[in-house]
Design an enzyme around this catalytic site. Structure first.
Site, PDB file in Angstrom:
ATOM      1  N   HIS A  13       0.753  -1.405   0.143  1.00  0.00           N
ATOM      2  CA  HIS A  13       0.070  -0.021  -0.037  1.00  0.00           C
ATOM      3  C   HIS A  13       0.922   1.256   0.041  1.00  0.00           C
ATOM      4  O   HIS A  13       1.963   1.184   0.396  1.00  0.00           O
ATOM      5  CB  HIS A  13      -1.019  -0.016   1.247  1.00  0.00           C
ATOM      6  CG  HIS A  13      -0.304   0.007   2.652  1.00  0.00           C
ATOM      7  ND1 HIS A  13       0.249   1.157   3.188  1.00  0.00           N
ATOM      8  CD2 HIS A  13       0.175  -1.112   3.477  1.00  0.00           C
ATOM      9  CE1 HIS A  13       1.020   0.756   4.032  1.00  0.00           C
ATOM     10  NE2 HIS A  13       0.894  -0.353   4.419  1.00  0.00           N
ATOM     11  N   GLU A  86      -1.943  -7.172   7.594  1.00  0.00           N
ATOM     12  CA  GLU A  86      -0.551  -7.347   8.249  1.00  0.00           C
ATOM     13  C   GLU A  86      -0.586  -8.153   9.380  1.00  0.00           C
ATOM     14  O   GLU A  86      -1.680  -8.443  10.028  1.00  0.00           O
ATOM     15  CB  GLU A  86      -0.240  -5.829   8.438  1.00  0.00           C
ATOM     16  CG  GLU A  86       1.067  -5.552   8.917  1.00  0.00           C
ATOM     17  CD  GLU A  86       2.329  -6.108   8.349  1.00  0.00           C
ATOM     18  OE1 GLU A  86       2.533  -7.364   7.992  1.00  0.00           O
ATOM     19  OE2 GLU A  86       2.897  -5.170   7.695  1.00  0.00           O
TER      20      GLU A  86
END
Length: 211
Positions: A13, A86
């Site tokens: 990202h 994550e």
């Protein structure tokens, strides 16, 4: 092309304000910064001519926002997937490395020595379980999209887990795999057990002020 395989365009990202401040994010849901949005737009221009069959992203907004920008030229929906999140960093989320050294010196030393199976204080998973989660899910996507290419947008930890698995690398050495914001990686998968890394941490699409 890739009749028996699947090409995965794997993206970390864009930047967040916590990235800028070097704070551990984990599952904390932080949005892209203005700079992160511009990074995603630059990558979108690079990928706009690529043939992409589907777009998948972690359900955390920094990855979703990046994926939504990348998906626009392809007129594809973004499929939000918690499996691509994550690593959960527990009590370390929101802290800088210096703050972690001050507050958790022994735990941090143990984690850096053997991160794969050392639980972060307050975390719901280890790096090993995160890697198993991510690799298992991407294997499902690969089998679903044999003969085509897909876009997967996630985070630094999952990217390293996927690359380490492809290279049959010890994930305890994950710190050797640099992964910058809005970086493009390409993995080609040929089931059942062959994966080829063809591009890693490429940010040539970013102008100097965004790199």
């Amino acid at each position: 092309m890739l009749e028996n395989g699947c090409r995965v365009y794997l993206v970390r990202h864009g930047e967040t304000l916590w990235n800028k401040d070097r704070r551990f994010q984990g599952h904390t849901d932080i949005a892209l910064s203005e700079r992160g949005v511009e990074q995603a737009r630059a990558l979108s221009r690079r990928l706009q001519e690529f043939k992409i069959a589907a777009v998948y992203a972690s359900d955390l907004q920094r990855a979703l926002q990046t994926a939504e920008i990348l998906a626009v030229p392809h007129e594809l929906p973004v499929q939000a997937c918690p499996e691509l999140r994550e690593l959960h960093f527990g009590h370390w989320e929101g802290l800088t490395f210096n703050q972690m050294q001050e507050g958790y010196p022994a735990e941090l030393k143990a984690w850096w020595k053997s991160p794969l199976d050392t639980a972060v204080p307050g975390s719901r998973e280890t790096m090993r379980s995160m890697a198993e989660r991510v690799n298992s899910f991407v294997s499902q996507l690969v089998n679903r999209h044999l003969g085509s290419s897909i876009l997967v947008v996630c985070h630094g930890g999952p990217v390293r887990a996927l690359v380490a698995a492809a290279l049959q690398m010890d994930l305890n050495q994950h710190w050797r795999l640099r992964q910058d914001n809005a970086a493009l990686n390409i993995l080609e998968y040929y089931p059942p057990d062959k994966a080829i890394l063809t591009l890693f941490n490429d940010r040539s699409h970013l102008p100097q002020e965004l790199a």
